[in-house]
Scaffold this motif. Structure first.
Motif, short mmCIF file in Angstrom:
data_model
loop_
_atom_site.label_atom_id
_atom_site.label_comp_id
_atom_site.label_asym_id
_atom_site.label_seq_id
_atom_site.Cartn_x
_atom_site.Cartn_y
_atom_site.Cartn_z
N ARG A 242 47.68 40.26 31.35
CA ARG A 242 46.53 39.60 32.44
C ARG A 242 47.42 37.40 32.23
NH1 ARG A 242 41.06 39.55 32.56
NH2 ARG A 242 40.67 38.65 35.03
N ALA A 243 47.26 37.65 30.57
CA ALA A 243 47.52 36.20 30.16
C ALA A 243 48.89 36.04 30.65
CB ALA A 243 48.30 36.38 28.94
N ALA A 244 50.25 36.78 31.09
CA ALA A 244 51.45 36.88 31.39
C ALA A 244 51.18 36.01 32.71
CB ALA A 244 52.31 37.76 30.82
N GLY A 245 50.45 36.70 33.74
CA GLY A 245 50.45 36.68 34.89
C GLY A 245 49.08 34.85 35.16
N GLY A 246 49.35 34.29 33.93
CA GLY A 246 48.80 33.12 34.64
C GLY A 246 47.68 32.53 35.58
N ASP A 247 47.86 31.56 36.60
CA ASP A 247 46.56 31.74 37.04
C ASP A 247 46.49 32.68 38.57
OD1 ASP A 247 45.87 29.81 36.08
OD2 ASP A 247 46.58 27.74 36.58
N ASP A 248 48.01 33.09 38.60
CA ASP A 248 47.64 34.18 40.00
C ASP A 248 47.54 36.00 39.47
OD1 ASP A 248 49.16 35.13 42.15
OD2 ASP A 248 51.24 35.43 41.73
N PRO A 249 46.62 36.15 41.00
CA PRO A 249 45.59 37.07 40.62
C PRO A 249 46.46 38.45 40.71
CG PRO A 249 44.79 36.12 42.27
CD PRO A 249 45.37 34.59 41.55
N VAL A 250 47.43 38.01 41.34
CA VAL A 250 48.39 38.92 42.01
C VAL A 250 49.13 39.22 41.04
CG1 VAL A 250 50.52 39.98 43.77
CG2 VAL A 250 48.05 38.62 45.14
N PHE B 18 47.18 41.18 38.60
CA PHE B 18 46.64 42.37 38.85
C PHE B 18 48.64 43.77 38.72
CE2 PHE B 18 47.56 45.70 42.54
CZ PHE B 18 46.49 46.59 42.19
N ARG B 19 49.75 42.87 39.19
CA ARG B 19 51.19 43.88 38.76
C ARG B 19 51.31 44.24 37.29
NH1 ARG B 19 53.46 39.63 42.35
NH2 ARG B 19 54.19 40.84 44.49
N ASN B 20 50.78 43.39 36.69
CA ASN B 20 50.99 43.11 35.42
C ASN B 20 50.55 44.50 34.38
OD1 ASN B 20 53.01 41.08 35.25
ND2 ASN B 20 51.68 40.07 34.56
N GLN B 21 48.66 44.62 34.96
CA GLN B 21 47.56 45.54 35.03
C GLN B 21 48.11 47.19 34.74
OE1 GLN B 21 43.31 43.48 34.57
NE2 GLN B 21 44.98 42.12 35.38
N VAL C 67 40.46 50.03 43.77
CA VAL C 67 40.74 49.46 42.17
C VAL C 67 40.31 51.00 41.66
CG1 VAL C 67 40.06 48.78 39.77
CG2 VAL C 67 39.92 47.15 41.99
N ARG C 68 39.10 51.90 41.63
CA ARG C 68 39.48 53.17 41.37
C ARG C 68 40.29 54.03 41.59
NH1 ARG C 68 33.93 52.53 43.81
NH2 ARG C 68 32.41 52.20 42.08
N SER C 69 40.24 54.63 42.99
CA SER C 69 41.67 54.60 43.07
C SER C 69 43.09 54.15 42.17
CB SER C 69 42.08 54.66 44.78
OG SER C 69 40.98 55.23 45.64
N VAL C 70 42.92 53.22 42.44
CA VAL C 70 44.46 52.85 41.74
C VAL C 70 44.75 53.04 40.19
CG1 VAL C 70 45.88 50.67 41.28
CG2 VAL C 70 45.06 50.94 43.36
N VAL C 71 43.62 52.55 39.38
CA VAL C 71 43.36 53.36 38.27
C VAL C 71 43.34 54.60 38.02
CG1 VAL C 71 41.28 53.13 36.28
CG2 VAL C 71 42.32 51.26 37.44
N GLN D 289 39.17 44.23 38.45
CA GLN D 289 38.78 44.36 39.64
C GLN D 289 38.47 42.86 39.46
OE1 GLN D 289 37.11 46.93 41.48
NE2 GLN D 289 36.81 45.47 42.71
N LYS D 290 38.03 42.54 38.79
CA LYS D 290 38.35 40.67 38.25
C LYS D 290 39.57 40.11 39.58
CE LYS D 290 37.04 36.80 35.43
NZ LYS D 290 36.99 36.30 34.26
N ASP D 291 40.56 40.88 39.39
CA ASP D 291 41.30 40.20 40.15
C ASP D 291 41.69 40.37 40.88
OD1 ASP D 291 42.10 38.72 37.17
OD2 ASP D 291 43.73 40.09 36.44
N VAL D 292 40.76 41.43 41.13
CA VAL D 292 41.67 41.89 42.91
C VAL D 292 40.40 41.37 42.98
CG1 VAL D 292 41.04 44.01 43.83
CG2 VAL D 292 42.30 44.73 42.78
N ASP D 293 38.71 41.39 43.09
CA ASP D 293 38.62 40.52 43.74
C ASP D 293 38.89 38.50 44.15
OD1 ASP D 293 37.33 42.55 43.19
OD2 ASP D 293 35.03 42.05 41.99
N GLU D 294 39.66 38.40 42.88
CA GLU D 294 39.56 36.72 43.47
C GLU D 294 40.34 37.09 44.70
OE1 GLU D 294 42.13 33.26 41.01
OE2 GLU D 294 41.26 34.84 40.04
N ALA D 295 41.86 38.00 44.31
CA ALA D 295 42.91 37.77 45.22
C ALA D 295 42.64 38.40 46.40
CB ALA D 295 43.93 39.07 44.72
#
Length: 213
Positions: free
Chosen positions: A84-92, A95-98, A164-168, A143-149
């Protein structure tokens, strides 16, 4: 906050689980015959200790199971935090990184991670609640990053919680069907899982969104 690894390393580097010999033997036993089928005597045999020697390190099978699941969750959580930290301010990007690290962790940590899917029912109630809380924390980060996106119009799924449940679940199951002899390397599979996850979220890049406006 998850325990930091003893040696600082990148969240994109994956090594064998850092488990003691007893827990390594317990992982093999639990995967082969199940928690209830495994015996302390068999675990002792696998790691070259006496039964008394086993109890010097761990009080019993329940403690071994908890230690394996907690170690696995700590591994997932610190990687999730770093991703998450590597993704900076970009929620997408976050999300990708996670999704990438969750997928790769379940491939490279296949045996201990598989126990998290098969043996949660074998935990005592208090232990189960503790592990479930760790799992929930990880999913809440995604979920937090998905909601922001979604709020920014980058993800257009009308069902962000279900998505999110499906992807996890997809990330977790990847380790179960991954084949070392297959054509794709773990990183290639992770790339595809990330793309499928973005499709599930109905991802619309910002450039495309501005063109539609």
């Amino acid at each position: 906050m998850p325990d930091a690894p003893a040696v600082v390393r990148s969240w994109q580097e994956y090594e064998h689980p850092d488990l003691d010999p007893v827990l390594t033997a317990a992982v093999d036993a639990f995967n082969e015959v199940g928690y209830h089928g495994a015996t302390v005597r068999d675990i002792a045999r696998r790691c070259g200790l006496s039964v008394a020697g086993i109890y010097h390190h761990h009080a019993g099978k329940q403690e071994m199971l908890v230690a394996i699941l907690a170690a696995t969750m700590n591994e997932l959580l610190w990687r999730n935090q770093a991703a998450r930290a590597a993704g900076g301010d970009d929620p997408v990007a976050r999300f990708r990184n996670q999704i990438r690290t969750l997928t790769l962790s379940h491939i490279y940590w296949l045996k201990p991670a598989a126990i998290g899917s098969s043996e949660m029912r074998s935990l005592a109630p208090d232990n189960r609640r503790a592990i479930v809380a760790m799992r929930s924390g990880l999913q809440q980060h995604i979920q937090k990053d998905v909601d922001e996106a979604v709020a920014r119009g980058l993800f257009r799924t009308p069902y962000p919680k279900e998505a999110v449940r499906s992807v996890v679940g997809m990330c977790i199951q990847t380790g179960q069907w991954y084949d070392e002899a297959g054509e794709l390397r773990p990183e290639q599979i992770a790339d595809r899982i990330v793309q499928i996850a973005l499709d599930t979220m109905a991802y619309v890049p910002e450039r495309e969104e501005s063109t539609d406006a």
